[in-house]
Each structure stands twice: as structure tokens, then as C-alpha cells.
Design a protein around this motif. Structure first.
Motif, PDB file in Angstrom:
ATOM      1  N   MET A   5       0.820  -1.235  -0.091  1.00  0.00           N
ATOM      2  CA  MET A   5       0.002  -0.034   0.088  1.00  0.00           C
ATOM      3  C   MET A   5       0.903   1.279   0.195  1.00  0.00           C
ATOM      4  SD  MET A   5      -2.767   1.041   2.881  1.00  0.00           S
ATOM      5  CE  MET A   5      -3.614   2.515   2.845  1.00  0.00           C
ATOM      6  N   ASN A   6       0.631   2.114  -0.979  1.00  0.00           N
ATOM      7  CA  ASN A   6       1.449   3.443  -0.908  1.00  0.00           C
ATOM      8  C   ASN A   6       0.942   4.323  -0.149  1.00  0.00           C
ATOM      9  OD1 ASN A   6       3.053   2.270  -2.916  1.00  0.00           O
ATOM     10  ND2 ASN A   6       1.798   3.155  -4.573  1.00  0.00           N
ATOM     11  N   VAL A   7       1.703   4.978   1.055  1.00  0.00           N
ATOM     12  CA  VAL A   7       1.142   5.902   1.846  1.00  0.00           C
ATOM     13  C   VAL A   7       1.627   7.422   1.283  1.00  0.00           C
ATOM     14  CG1 VAL A   7       1.058   6.799   3.901  1.00  0.00           C
ATOM     15  CG2 VAL A   7       1.386   4.305   3.468  1.00  0.00           C
ATOM     16  N   THR A   8       0.594   8.183   0.972  1.00  0.00           N
ATOM     17  CA  THR A   8       0.823   9.508   0.393  1.00  0.00           C
ATOM     18  C   THR A   8       0.357  10.500   1.439  1.00  0.00           C
ATOM     19  OG1 THR A   8      -1.382   9.976  -0.048  1.00  0.00           O
ATOM     20  CG2 THR A   8      -0.144   8.997  -1.835  1.00  0.00           C
ATOM     21  N   PRO A   9       1.157  11.623   1.503  1.00  0.00           N
ATOM     22  CA  PRO A   9       0.999  12.809   2.408  1.00  0.00           C
ATOM     23  C   PRO A   9      -0.377  13.135   2.723  1.00  0.00           C
ATOM     24  CG  PRO A   9       2.972  13.406   0.929  1.00  0.00           C
ATOM     25  CD  PRO A   9       2.415  11.959   0.280  1.00  0.00           C
ATOM     26  N   GLU A  10      -1.042  13.012   1.455  1.00  0.00           N
ATOM     27  CA  GLU A  10      -2.705  13.233   1.690  1.00  0.00           C
ATOM     28  C   GLU A  10      -3.315  12.389   2.548  1.00  0.00           C
ATOM     29  OE1 GLU A  10      -1.201  13.122  -1.294  1.00  0.00           O
ATOM     30  OE2 GLU A  10      -1.170  15.005  -1.590  1.00  0.00           O
ATOM     31  N   ILE A  11      -3.042  10.989   2.604  1.00  0.00           N
ATOM     32  CA  ILE A  11      -3.696   9.905   3.369  1.00  0.00           C
ATOM     33  C   ILE A  11      -2.872  10.113   4.954  1.00  0.00           C
ATOM     34  CG2 ILE A  11      -3.450   7.219   4.122  1.00  0.00           C
ATOM     35  CD1 ILE A  11      -3.163   6.793   0.975  1.00  0.00           C
ATOM     36  N   VAL A  12      -1.796  10.559   4.948  1.00  0.00           N
ATOM     37  CA  VAL A  12      -1.376  10.738   6.322  1.00  0.00           C
ATOM     38  C   VAL A  12      -2.098  11.992   7.011  1.00  0.00           C
ATOM     39  CG1 VAL A  12       0.628  11.255   7.629  1.00  0.00           C
ATOM     40  CG2 VAL A  12       1.168   9.659   5.923  1.00  0.00           C
ATOM     41  N   ARG A  13      -2.184  12.942   6.326  1.00  0.00           N
ATOM     42  CA  ARG A  13      -3.023  14.209   6.809  1.00  0.00           C
ATOM     43  C   ARG A  13      -4.186  13.811   7.168  1.00  0.00           C
ATOM     44  NH1 ARG A  13      -1.667  17.212   2.631  1.00  0.00           N
ATOM     45  NH2 ARG A  13       0.255  17.655   3.327  1.00  0.00           N
ATOM     46  N   ALA A  14      -4.886  13.190   6.244  1.00  0.00           N
ATOM     47  CA  ALA A  14      -6.246  12.972   6.693  1.00  0.00           C
ATOM     48  C   ALA A  14      -6.274  11.995   7.727  1.00  0.00           C
ATOM     49  CB  ALA A  14      -6.831  12.112   5.353  1.00  0.00           C
ATOM     50  N   GLU A  15      -5.640  11.023   7.955  1.00  0.00           N
ATOM     51  CA  GLU A  15      -5.514  10.070   9.150  1.00  0.00           C
ATOM     52  C   GLU A  15      -5.460  11.263  10.303  1.00  0.00           C
ATOM     53  OE1 GLU A  15      -5.828   6.959  11.731  1.00  0.00           O
ATOM     54  OE2 GLU A  15      -6.464   7.059   9.684  1.00  0.00           O
ATOM     55  N   MET A  16      -4.456  11.952  10.405  1.00  0.00           N
ATOM     56  CA  MET A  16      -4.033  12.597  11.496  1.00  0.00           C
ATOM     57  C   MET A  16      -5.234  13.765  11.619  1.00  0.00           C
ATOM     58  SD  MET A  16      -1.362  11.540  12.714  1.00  0.00           S
ATOM     59  CE  MET A  16      -1.327  12.926  13.898  1.00  0.00           C
ATOM     60  N   ASP A  17      -5.912  14.293  10.825  1.00  0.00           N
ATOM     61  CA  ASP A  17      -7.174  15.173  10.877  1.00  0.00           C
ATOM     62  C   ASP A  17      -8.142  14.414  11.687  1.00  0.00           C
ATOM     63  OD1 ASP A  17      -5.904  17.307   9.844  1.00  0.00           O
ATOM     64  OD2 ASP A  17      -6.842  17.316   7.796  1.00  0.00           O
ATOM     65  N   HIS A  18      -8.520  12.821  11.337  1.00  0.00           N
ATOM     66  CA  HIS A  18      -9.502  12.280  11.874  1.00  0.00           C
ATOM     67  C   HIS A  18      -9.272  11.752  13.309  1.00  0.00           C
ATOM     68  CE1 HIS A  18     -12.187   8.870  12.266  1.00  0.00           C
ATOM     69  NE2 HIS A  18     -11.176   8.065  12.587  1.00  0.00           N
ATOM     70  N   ARG A  19      -7.821  11.604  13.558  1.00  0.00           N
ATOM     71  CA  ARG A  19      -7.525  11.438  14.936  1.00  0.00           C
ATOM     72  C   ARG A  19      -7.515  12.783  16.083  1.00  0.00           C
ATOM     73  NH1 ARG A  19      -2.307   7.218  15.063  1.00  0.00           N
ATOM     74  NH2 ARG A  19      -3.311   5.933  13.565  1.00  0.00           N
ATOM     75  N   ILE A  20      -7.339  13.749  15.483  1.00  0.00           N
ATOM     76  CA  ILE A  20      -7.411  15.130  15.981  1.00  0.00           C
ATOM     77  C   ILE A  20      -8.724  15.299  16.489  1.00  0.00           C
ATOM     78  CG2 ILE A  20      -7.245  17.571  16.053  1.00  0.00           C
ATOM     79  CD1 ILE A  20      -4.562  17.008  14.504  1.00  0.00           C
ATOM     80  N   GLU A  21      -9.844  15.213  15.530  1.00  0.00           N
ATOM     81  CA  GLU A  21     -11.269  15.459  15.577  1.00  0.00           C
ATOM     82  C   GLU A  21     -11.802  14.220  16.543  1.00  0.00           C
ATOM     83  OE1 GLU A  21     -14.651  17.087  15.597  1.00  0.00           O
ATOM     84  OE2 GLU A  21     -12.906  17.749  14.418  1.00  0.00           O
ATOM     85  N   ARG A  22     -11.469  13.052  16.618  1.00  0.00           N
ATOM     86  CA  ARG A  22     -12.067  12.227  17.433  1.00  0.00           C
ATOM     87  C   ARG A  22     -11.426  12.535  18.888  1.00  0.00           C
ATOM     88  NH1 ARG A  22     -10.217   6.250  16.197  1.00  0.00           N
ATOM     89  NH2 ARG A  22     -11.025   5.926  18.367  1.00  0.00           N
ATOM     90  N   ALA A  23     -10.108  13.116  19.080  1.00  0.00           N
ATOM     91  CA  ALA A  23      -9.794  13.334  20.505  1.00  0.00           C
ATOM     92  C   ALA A  23     -10.397  14.566  21.009  1.00  0.00           C
ATOM     93  CB  ALA A  23      -7.944  13.645  20.289  1.00  0.00           C
ATOM     94  N   ARG A  24     -10.701  15.779  19.974  1.00  0.00           N
ATOM     95  CA  ARG A  24     -11.363  16.865  20.179  1.00  0.00           C
ATOM     96  C   ARG A  24     -12.990  16.623  20.851  1.00  0.00           C
ATOM     97  NH1 ARG A  24     -10.881  19.872  15.814  1.00  0.00           N
ATOM     98  NH2 ARG A  24      -8.847  20.474  16.418  1.00  0.00           N
ATOM     99  N   ARG A  25     -13.581  15.561  20.202  1.00  0.00           N
ATOM    100  CA  ARG A  25     -14.951  15.237  20.616  1.00  0.00           C
ATOM    101  C   ARG A  25     -14.883  14.498  22.001  1.00  0.00           C
ATOM    102  NH1 ARG A  25     -16.590  12.106  15.667  1.00  0.00           N
ATOM    103  NH2 ARG A  25     -15.775  13.501  14.110  1.00  0.00           N
ATOM    104  N   SER A  26     -13.774  13.550  22.212  1.00  0.00           N
ATOM    105  CA  SER A  26     -13.312  12.844  23.294  1.00  0.00           C
ATOM    106  C   SER A  26     -13.425  13.858  24.555  1.00  0.00           C
ATOM    107  CB  SER A  26     -12.420  11.825  23.158  1.00  0.00           C
ATOM    108  OG  SER A  26     -12.253  11.138  24.544  1.00  0.00           O
ATOM    109  N   ALA A  27     -12.519  14.864  24.262  1.00  0.00           N
ATOM    110  CA  ALA A  27     -12.472  15.826  25.310  1.00  0.00           C
ATOM    111  C   ALA A  27     -13.707  16.534  25.786  1.00  0.00           C
ATOM    112  CB  ALA A  27     -11.589  16.902  24.980  1.00  0.00           C
ATOM    113  N   GLU A  28     -14.615  16.976  24.503  1.00  0.00           N
ATOM    114  CA  GLU A  28     -15.740  17.839  24.761  1.00  0.00           C
ATOM    115  C   GLU A  28     -16.781  16.928  25.612  1.00  0.00           C
ATOM    116  OE1 GLU A  28     -16.889  18.937  20.902  1.00  0.00           O
ATOM    117  OE2 GLU A  28     -15.495  20.650  20.732  1.00  0.00           O
TER     118      GLU A  28
END
Length: 61
Positions: A1-24
Motif C-alpha cells: 500500500m502506498n502511503v501518500t502525504p494526503e493519506i497521512v494528513r487525513a488520518e491525523m485530521d481524523h485522529r485530532i477530531e476524535r480526540a477533540r470530541r472525546s475531550a468535549e
């Protein structure tokens, strides 16, 4: 599987959003817990709240 910067960025955005929702959610739960404790304490000890004041002076009983 090729990992592109866009995939990495999308995954990090997803993790940040989940953490934010969890904190709220955690903050909302803490608020509800504190509110319940405050109301329970007020029911158990009526009249134990702060003294009523009018224009900074204690209210005469």
C-alpha cells in the motif's frame, strides 16, 4: 500500500477530531457530575447557600 502525504494528513485530521470530541464529551460529563452534586447538596442542606445581599449589604432576616 502506498502511503501518500494526503493519506497521512487525513488520518491525523481524523485522529485530532476524535480526540477533540472525546475531550468535549469528558467536559460535558464533568459538568453534569458537578451540577448533580451541587443540586444534591442544596437539597440535603437547604438554606446553607451564600447569604443574600442587596446592593452589597446583607439582607435582613
Amino acid at each position: 500500500m502506498n502511503v501518500t502525504p494526503e493519506i497521512v494528513r487525513a488520518e491525523m485530521d481524523h485522529r485530532i477530531e476524535r480526540a477533540r470530541r472525546s475531550a468535549e464529551l469528558g467536559q460535558a460529563r464533568a459538568y453534569r457530575r458537578a451540577r448533580r452534586a451541587l443540586l444534591r447538596n442544596a437539597r440535603e442542606h437547604p438554606g446553607s447557600g451564600p447569604a443574600a445581599t442587596v446592593n452589597g449589604a446583607p439582607l435582613a432576616a
